[in-house]
Write a protein that holds these residues in place. Structure first.
Motif, PDB file in Angstrom:
ATOM      1  N   LEU A 101       0.823  -1.364  -0.089  1.00  0.00           N
ATOM      2  CA  LEU A 101       0.030  -0.003   0.138  1.00  0.00           C
ATOM      3  C   LEU A 101       0.745   1.288  -0.125  1.00  0.00           C
ATOM      4  CD1 LEU A 101      -2.973  -0.849   2.570  1.00  0.00           C
ATOM      5  CD2 LEU A 101      -2.894  -1.022   0.026  1.00  0.00           C
ATOM      6  N   GLU A 102       2.145   1.074   0.788  1.00  0.00           N
ATOM      7  CA  GLU A 102       2.811   2.429   0.640  1.00  0.00           C
ATOM      8  C   GLU A 102       3.590   2.701  -0.258  1.00  0.00           C
ATOM      9  OE1 GLU A 102       3.108  -0.183   2.859  1.00  0.00           O
ATOM     10  OE2 GLU A 102       5.032  -0.751   3.342  1.00  0.00           O
ATOM     11  N   ASP A 103       3.422   1.942  -1.132  1.00  0.00           N
ATOM     12  CA  ASP A 103       4.167   2.183  -2.541  1.00  0.00           C
ATOM     13  C   ASP A 103       3.398   3.022  -3.640  1.00  0.00           C
ATOM     14  OD1 ASP A 103       5.217  -1.169  -2.971  1.00  0.00           O
ATOM     15  OD2 ASP A 103       6.054   0.208  -1.838  1.00  0.00           O
ATOM     16  N   SER A 104       2.005   3.413  -3.010  1.00  0.00           N
ATOM     17  CA  SER A 104       1.345   4.282  -3.723  1.00  0.00           C
ATOM     18  C   SER A 104       1.932   5.694  -3.973  1.00  0.00           C
ATOM     19  CB  SER A 104      -0.049   4.537  -3.255  1.00  0.00           C
ATOM     20  OG  SER A 104      -0.901   3.452  -3.352  1.00  0.00           O
ATOM     21  N   ALA A 105       2.315   6.194  -5.110  1.00  0.00           N
ATOM     22  CA  ALA A 105       3.242   7.308  -5.524  1.00  0.00           C
ATOM     23  C   ALA A 105       3.187   7.727  -7.021  1.00  0.00           C
ATOM     24  CB  ALA A 105       4.424   7.071  -4.802  1.00  0.00           C
ATOM     25  N   VAL A 106       3.967   8.875  -7.130  1.00  0.00           N
ATOM     26  CA  VAL A 106       4.216   9.056  -8.462  1.00  0.00           C
ATOM     27  C   VAL A 106       5.602   8.615  -8.805  1.00  0.00           C
ATOM     28  CG1 VAL A 106       4.574  10.684 -10.186  1.00  0.00           C
ATOM     29  CG2 VAL A 106       2.539  10.915  -8.733  1.00  0.00           C
ATOM     30  N   TYR A 107       5.993   7.870  -9.729  1.00  0.00           N
ATOM     31  CA  TYR A 107       7.424   7.400  -9.962  1.00  0.00           C
ATOM     32  C   TYR A 107       7.986   8.466 -11.228  1.00  0.00           C
ATOM     33  CZ  TYR A 107       6.754   4.043  -6.738  1.00  0.00           C
ATOM     34  OH  TYR A 107       6.251   3.452  -5.312  1.00  0.00           O
ATOM     35  N   LEU A 108       8.909   9.061 -10.960  1.00  0.00           N
ATOM     36  CA  LEU A 108       9.387  10.077 -11.900  1.00  0.00           C
ATOM     37  C   LEU A 108      10.666   9.482 -12.290  1.00  0.00           C
ATOM     38  CD1 LEU A 108       8.961  13.292  -9.863  1.00  0.00           C
ATOM     39  CD2 LEU A 108       7.727  12.802 -11.851  1.00  0.00           C
ATOM     40  N   CYS A 109      10.745   9.773 -13.728  1.00  0.00           N
ATOM     41  CA  CYS A 109      12.112   9.408 -14.345  1.00  0.00           C
ATOM     42  C   CYS A 109      12.707  10.679 -14.889  1.00  0.00           C
ATOM     43  CB  CYS A 109      11.904   8.252 -15.489  1.00  0.00           C
ATOM     44  SG  CYS A 109      13.553   7.991 -16.414  1.00  0.00           S
ATOM     45  N   ALA A 110      13.978  10.849 -14.585  1.00  0.00           N
ATOM     46  CA  ALA A 110      14.717  11.955 -15.373  1.00  0.00           C
ATOM     47  C   ALA A 110      15.932  11.436 -15.920  1.00  0.00           C
ATOM     48  CB  ALA A 110      15.134  12.810 -13.930  1.00  0.00           C
ATOM     49  N   SER A 111      16.367  12.395 -16.828  1.00  0.00           N
ATOM     50  CA  SER A 111      17.940  11.926 -17.285  1.00  0.00           C
ATOM     51  C   SER A 111      18.682  13.269 -17.391  1.00  0.00           C
ATOM     52  CB  SER A 111      17.719  11.606 -18.644  1.00  0.00           C
ATOM     53  OG  SER A 111      17.106  12.411 -19.515  1.00  0.00           O
ATOM     54  N   SER A 112      19.944  13.331 -17.455  1.00  0.00           N
ATOM     55  CA  SER A 112      20.909  14.575 -17.476  1.00  0.00           C
ATOM     56  C   SER A 112      22.090  14.118 -18.413  1.00  0.00           C
ATOM     57  CB  SER A 112      21.256  14.843 -16.317  1.00  0.00           C
ATOM     58  OG  SER A 112      22.095  13.865 -15.702  1.00  0.00           O
ATOM     59  N   SER A 113      22.704  15.304 -18.995  1.00  0.00           N
ATOM     60  CA  SER A 113      23.987  15.338 -19.745  1.00  0.00           C
ATOM     61  C   SER A 113      24.870  16.092 -18.943  1.00  0.00           C
ATOM     62  CB  SER A 113      23.669  15.982 -20.839  1.00  0.00           C
ATOM     63  OG  SER A 113      24.658  16.210 -21.662  1.00  0.00           O
ATOM     64  N   PRO A 114      25.874  15.650 -18.976  1.00  0.00           N
ATOM     65  CA  PRO A 114      27.101  16.171 -18.235  1.00  0.00           C
ATOM     66  C   PRO A 114      27.423  17.711 -18.774  1.00  0.00           C
ATOM     67  CG  PRO A 114      27.954  13.856 -18.858  1.00  0.00           C
ATOM     68  CD  PRO A 114      26.561  14.196 -19.486  1.00  0.00           C
ATOM     69  N   GLY A 115      27.197  17.834 -19.987  1.00  0.00           N
ATOM     70  CA  GLY A 115      27.282  19.275 -20.576  1.00  0.00           C
ATOM     71  C   GLY A 115      26.286  20.178 -19.886  1.00  0.00           C
ATOM     72  N   LEU A 116      25.305  19.803 -19.373  1.00  0.00           N
ATOM     73  CA  LEU A 116      24.373  20.597 -18.903  1.00  0.00           C
ATOM     74  C   LEU A 116      24.255  20.911 -17.309  1.00  0.00           C
ATOM     75  CD1 LEU A 116      21.270  19.461 -21.241  1.00  0.00           C
ATOM     76  CD2 LEU A 116      22.497  21.843 -21.206  1.00  0.00           C
ATOM     77  N   ALA A 117      25.612  20.398 -16.865  1.00  0.00           N
ATOM     78  CA  ALA A 117      25.938  20.922 -15.471  1.00  0.00           C
ATOM     79  C   ALA A 117      24.851  20.149 -14.273  1.00  0.00           C
ATOM     80  CB  ALA A 117      26.062  22.324 -15.077  1.00  0.00           C
TER      81      ALA A 117
END
Lengths: 108, 114
Positions: free
Chosen positions: B84-100
């Motif tokens: 039950l406690e896993d109810s949440a929004v799961y967000l994925c993000a990405s980044s590039s080293p060149g964008l600090a």
């Protein structure tokens, strides 16, 4: 700033006023901080960043201040608009851990 | 430029069932993150990948959560069995080293566990 709160602090301002949102961080080794804005139903969106060798950085209508002595960040929004209503997070450190966030509500 | 894509947007399951979320990062972004955001809280980092290697999974509940990024591009996050406690929004993000270090987030996958 790097601990997760049980509920979001809130800030309510009048349209046109300036807003100041604060964030405290615990890791003195953090060398880079970002402010994000999260609107309802969306992922966080980058607003502005600052490196630890700076005290202040300005963007369009936003300014971030960094006080390393007391490990404190603030985000200042000038002439706040209804579209600024959102939750604001600071994040820092190499692993980009987020603070608890502040919900900004702008009253027309 | 296409943003970070996530699916499904919404998922409702019963406790003890399993679920999988998919993320396709921005093209060329080597670093991929999965965050869990419980209602009223800030995003909590679950796992960070650099290409297909794990950089940080210290906050991933490994008894029930798993994630992979086999070819260093898209990624899957799995929960089995869900609580039950896993109810949440799961967000994925990405980044590039060149964008600090700036993270680009997807819109998230909202999970409700009944």
């Amino acid at each position: 700033g790097e601990s997760v709160g049980l509920h979001l602090p809130t800030l309510s301002v009048q349209e046109g006023d300036n807003s100041i949102i604060n964030c405290a961080y615990s890791n003195s080794a953090s060398d880079y901080f970002i402010w994000y804005k999260q609107e309802s139903g969306k992922g966080p969106q980058f607003i502005i960043d600052i490196r630890s060798n700076m005290d202040k950085r300005q963007g369009q209508r936003v300014t971030v201040l960094l006080n390393k002595t007391v490990k404190h960040l603030s985000l200042q929004i000038a002439a706040t608009q209804p579209g600024d209503s959102a939750v604001y997070f600071c994040a820092g450190g190499g692993d980009m851990r987020f603070g608890a966030g502040t919900r900004l509500t702008v009253k027309p | 430029e296409a943003g970070v894509a996530q699916s499904p947007r919404y998922k409702i399951i019963e406790k003890r069932q399993s679920v999988a979320f998919w993320c396709n990062p921005i093209s060329g972004h080597a670093t991929l993150y999965w965050y869990q955001q419980i209602l009223g809280q800030g995003p909590k980092l679950l796992i960070q990948f650099q290409n297909n290697g794990v950089v940080d999974d210290s906050q991933l509940p490994k008894d029930r959560f798993s994630a992979e990024r086999l070819k260093g591009v898209d990624s899957t996050l799995k929960i089995q069995p869900a609580k039950l406690e896993d109810s949440a929004v799961y967000l994925c993000a990405s980044s590039s080293p060149g964008l600090a270090g700036e993270l680009f987030f997807g819109e998230g996958s909202r999970l409700t566990v009944l």
